[in-house]
Design a protein around this motif. Structure first.
Motif, PDB file in Angstrom:
ATOM      1  N   ALA A   1       0.833  -1.199   0.000  1.00 43.01           N
ATOM      2  CA  ALA A   1       0.000   0.000   0.000  1.00 43.01           C
ATOM      3  C   ALA A   1       0.870   1.253   0.000  1.00 43.01           C
ATOM      4  O   ALA A   1       1.870   1.331   0.715  1.00 43.01           O
ATOM      5  N   LYS A   2       0.488   2.223  -0.819  1.00 39.50           N
ATOM      6  CA  LYS A   2       1.225   3.476  -0.867  1.00 39.50           C
ATOM      7  C   LYS A   2       0.839   4.403   0.279  1.00 39.50           C
ATOM      8  O   LYS A   2       1.648   5.216   0.718  1.00 39.50           O
ATOM      9  N   VAL A   3      -0.422   4.281   0.750  1.00 37.20           N
ATOM     10  CA  VAL A   3      -0.911   5.124   1.837  1.00 37.20           C
ATOM     11  C   VAL A   3      -1.408   4.228   2.962  1.00 37.20           C
ATOM     12  O   VAL A   3      -2.165   3.282   2.719  1.00 37.20           O
ATOM     13  N   CYS A   4      -1.003   4.497   4.171  1.00 35.87           N
ATOM     14  CA  CYS A   4      -1.450   3.720   5.335  1.00 35.87           C
ATOM     15  C   CYS A   4      -2.899   4.053   5.642  1.00 35.87           C
ATOM     16  O   CYS A   4      -3.272   5.235   5.744  1.00 35.87           O
ATOM     17  N   LEU A   5      -3.726   3.021   5.798  1.00 37.82           N
ATOM     18  CA  LEU A   5      -5.138   3.229   6.086  1.00 37.82           C
ATOM     19  C   LEU A   5      -5.371   3.647   7.532  1.00 37.82           C
ATOM     20  O   LEU A   5      -6.450   4.133   7.863  1.00 37.82           O
ATOM     21  N   HIS A   6      -4.393   3.476   8.398  1.00 36.43           N
ATOM     22  CA  HIS A   6      -4.571   3.788   9.810  1.00 36.43           C
ATOM     23  C   HIS A   6      -4.256   5.250  10.126  1.00 36.43           C
ATOM     24  O   HIS A   6      -5.000   5.897  10.869  1.00 36.43           O
ATOM     25  N   CYS A   7      -3.160   5.769   9.567  1.00 37.35           N
ATOM     26  CA  CYS A   7      -2.748   7.136   9.915  1.00 37.35           C
ATOM     27  C   CYS A   7      -2.658   8.060   8.704  1.00 37.35           C
ATOM     28  O   CYS A   7      -2.447   9.265   8.871  1.00 37.35           O
ATOM     29  N   GLY A   8      -2.804   7.529   7.476  1.00 39.68           N
ATOM     30  CA  GLY A   8      -2.748   8.364   6.287  1.00 39.68           C
ATOM     31  C   GLY A   8      -1.352   8.727   5.823  1.00 39.68           C
ATOM     32  O   GLY A   8      -1.196   9.631   5.001  1.00 39.68           O
ATOM     33  N   PHE A   9      -0.329   8.026   6.305  1.00 38.81           N
ATOM     34  CA  PHE A   9       1.046   8.335   5.904  1.00 38.81           C
ATOM     35  C   PHE A   9       1.301   7.833   4.481  1.00 38.81           C
ATOM     36  O   PHE A   9       0.991   6.692   4.146  1.00 38.81           O
ATOM     37  N   ASN A  10       1.863   8.707   3.627  1.00 37.79           N
ATOM     38  CA  ASN A  10       2.170   8.372   2.242  1.00 37.79           C
ATOM     39  C   ASN A  10       3.603   7.868   2.171  1.00 37.79           C
ATOM     40  O   ASN A  10       4.552   8.597   2.485  1.00 37.79           O
ATOM     41  N   ASN A  11       3.776   6.602   1.765  1.00 38.96           N
ATOM     42  CA  ASN A  11       5.103   5.997   1.720  1.00 38.96           C
ATOM     43  C   ASN A  11       5.944   6.500   0.553  1.00 38.96           C
ATOM     44  O   ASN A  11       7.149   6.248   0.525  1.00 38.96           O
ATOM     45  N   LEU A  12       5.334   7.190  -0.403  1.00 35.91           N
ATOM     46  CA  LEU A  12       6.083   7.719  -1.539  1.00 35.91           C
ATOM     47  C   LEU A  12       6.584   9.130  -1.262  1.00 35.91           C
ATOM     48  O   LEU A  12       7.749   9.441  -1.464  1.00 35.91           O
ATOM     49  N   THR A  13       5.669  10.006  -0.819  1.00 36.17           N
ATOM     50  CA  THR A  13       6.056  11.386  -0.529  1.00 36.17           C
ATOM     51  C   THR A  13       6.608  11.559   0.868  1.00 36.17           C
ATOM     52  O   THR A  13       7.140  12.628   1.188  1.00 36.17           O
ATOM     53  N   ARG A  14       6.473  10.517   1.708  1.00 33.26           N
ATOM     54  CA  ARG A  14       6.944  10.551   3.092  1.00 33.26           C
ATOM     55  C   ARG A  14       6.257  11.657   3.879  1.00 33.26           C
ATOM     56  O   ARG A  14       6.833  12.279   4.768  1.00 33.26           O
ATOM     57  N   GLU A  15       4.992  11.904   3.571  1.00 33.70           N
ATOM     58  CA  GLU A  15       4.210  12.906   4.283  1.00 33.70           C
ATOM     59  C   GLU A  15       2.912  12.276   4.759  1.00 33.70           C
ATOM     60  O   GLU A  15       2.391  11.344   4.126  1.00 33.70           O
ATOM     61  N   ARG A  16       2.385  12.791   5.844  1.00 35.27           N
ATOM     62  CA  ARG A  16       1.139  12.291   6.403  1.00 35.27           C
ATOM     63  C   ARG A  16      -0.009  13.186   6.004  1.00 35.27           C
ATOM     64  O   ARG A  16       0.029  14.400   6.189  1.00 35.27           O
ATOM     65  N   ALA A  17      -1.033  12.590   5.388  1.00 36.58           N
ATOM     66  CA  ALA A  17      -2.206  13.355   4.977  1.00 36.58           C
ATOM     67  C   ALA A  17      -3.063  13.673   6.197  1.00 36.58           C
ATOM     68  O   ALA A  17      -3.271  12.832   7.073  1.00 36.58           O
ATOM     69  N   GLU A  18      -3.550  14.911   6.248  1.00 34.70           N
ATOM     70  CA  GLU A  18      -4.409  15.314   7.360  1.00 34.70           C
ATOM     71  C   GLU A  18      -5.821  14.787   7.136  1.00 34.70           C
ATOM     72  O   GLU A  18      -6.404  14.972   6.070  1.00 34.70           O
ATOM     73  N   THR A  19      -6.358  14.132   8.096  1.00 37.37           N
ATOM     74  CA  THR A  19      -7.704  13.586   8.006  1.00 37.37           C
ATOM     75  C   THR A  19      -8.600  14.238   9.060  1.00 37.37           C
ATOM     76  O   THR A  19      -8.138  14.541  10.170  1.00 37.37           O
ATOM     77  N   LYS A  20      -9.839  14.452   8.696  1.00 41.29           N
ATOM     78  CA  LYS A  20     -10.800  15.027   9.625  1.00 41.29           C
ATOM     79  C   LYS A  20     -12.206  14.592   9.228  1.00 41.29           C
ATOM     80  O   LYS A  20     -12.484  14.304   8.065  1.00 41.29           O
ATOM     81  N   LYS A  21     -13.078  14.535  10.201  1.00 39.55           N
ATOM     82  CA  LYS A  21     -14.463  14.156   9.975  1.00 39.55           C
ATOM     83  C   LYS A  21     -15.304  15.428   9.863  1.00 39.55           C
ATOM     84  O   LYS A  21     -15.242  16.299  10.725  1.00 39.55           O
ATOM     85  N   VAL A  22     -16.075  15.506   8.774  1.00 36.84           N
ATOM     86  CA  VAL A  22     -16.883  16.700   8.527  1.00 36.84           C
ATOM     87  C   VAL A  22     -18.322  16.295   8.268  1.00 36.84           C
ATOM     88  O   VAL A  22     -18.620  15.152   7.915  1.00 36.84           O
ATOM     89  N   TYR A  23     -19.221  17.253   8.453  1.00 37.29           N
ATOM     90  CA  TYR A  23     -20.626  17.043   8.145  1.00 37.29           C
ATOM     91  C   TYR A  23     -20.852  17.241   6.643  1.00 37.29           C
ATOM     92  O   TYR A  23     -20.256  18.125   6.021  1.00 37.29           O
ATOM     93  N   GLU A  24     -21.730  16.443   6.064  1.00 42.12           N
ATOM     94  CA  GLU A  24     -22.061  16.596   4.652  1.00 42.12           C
ATOM     95  C   GLU A  24     -22.949  17.816   4.464  1.00 42.12           C
ATOM     96  O   GLU A  24     -23.897  18.036   5.218  1.00 42.12           O
TER      97      GLU A  24
END
Length: 234
Positions: free
Chosen positions: A113-136
């Motif tokens: 996997a290129k992106v970790c499903l647990h923390c959102g870390f990108n193994n290619l860019t070596r950066e962690r994607a910011e995740t947040k829960k929003v209302y639709e």
């Protein structure tokens, strides 16, 4: 000679022959390649028979089939051992061989996997994607967000139409007004102290500036930012 115990694959339900040394470790089935933790069948509690009264002693479990066979070393090209030679037919997965996320150290699924499903870390860019829960966003919120852009387009069309109407009728409106000289030119048209083109130019400049502002609002709201602002769940 080593003892081999039959365990059941939870996925394909094939009997697998493993040595007791792998109990509690993660193994991979030869048939379906599912990774699971091998458990000692003798350690599992026997199910209560149908119709048995609560508190009644359960019948002693039947002894599991134990196969005596010589454990051979696996071939270099295959992680599985030949089932026909009477040896284990599972692959033992070592803890060091499990691909893990370098950020949260959890197991990657899938292993490449290129992106970790647990923390959102990108193994290619070596950066962690910011995740947040929003209302639709509701349809009303979307409409109210787009309303300024819609009004900008409507007002721009109205102003263009008013300019065309003004240019078409301005000369007639100036007749018998304070700017009318009560004279006619060589072509028989009335002469004015202020030429009609001056009024057309002034009104055109003012309208063009307003239309530019309206269209800028419409472009930003309808094209660049068509979604309302996200509301983060707390």
């Amino acid at each position: 000679m080593a003892s081999l115990v039959e365990v059941l694959c939870p996925h394909c339900e094939q009997n697998l022959k493993v040595p007791p040394a792998v109990f509690g470790k993660k193994v991979r089935c030869k048939h379906c390649e599912l990774a699971f933790v091998a458990e000692d069948p003798a350690a599992k509690p026997a199910p209560r028979a149908k119709g048995a009264k609560p508190g009644a002693k359960a019948a002693p479990p039947k002894p599991k089939k134990v196969i005596k066979a010589e454990v051979l070393e696996p071939a270099a090209k295959s992680p599985f051992l030949d089932d026909d030679e009477g040896v284990q037919n599972v692959e033992i997965i070592k803890e060091d061989d499990i691909p893990r996320c370098p950020h949260c150290a959890k197991e990657l699924d899938p292993p490449d996997a290129k992106v970790c499903l647990h923390c959102g870390f990108n193994n290619l860019t070596r950066e962690r994607a910011e995740t947040k829960k929003v209302y639709e966003a509701t349809p009303m919120e979307v409409f109210l967000h787009l309303l300024p852009g819609i009004l900008g387009v409507v007002l721009s069309i109205v102003l263009v139409g008013l300019n065309i109407w003004f240019i078409t009728n301005v000369r007639e409106w100036m007749v018998d007004s304070i700017v009318d000289m009560d004279e006619k030119d060589a072509a028989g048209r009335p002469k004015f102290y202020i030429h009609p083109a001056a009024f057309m130019f002034a009104i055109g400049i003012i309208s063009a500036r307003l239309v530019l502002q309206f269209m800028r609002v419409a472009y930003r709201r309808l094209i660049l930012n068509p979604r309302p602002e996200e509301r983060v769940k707390k």
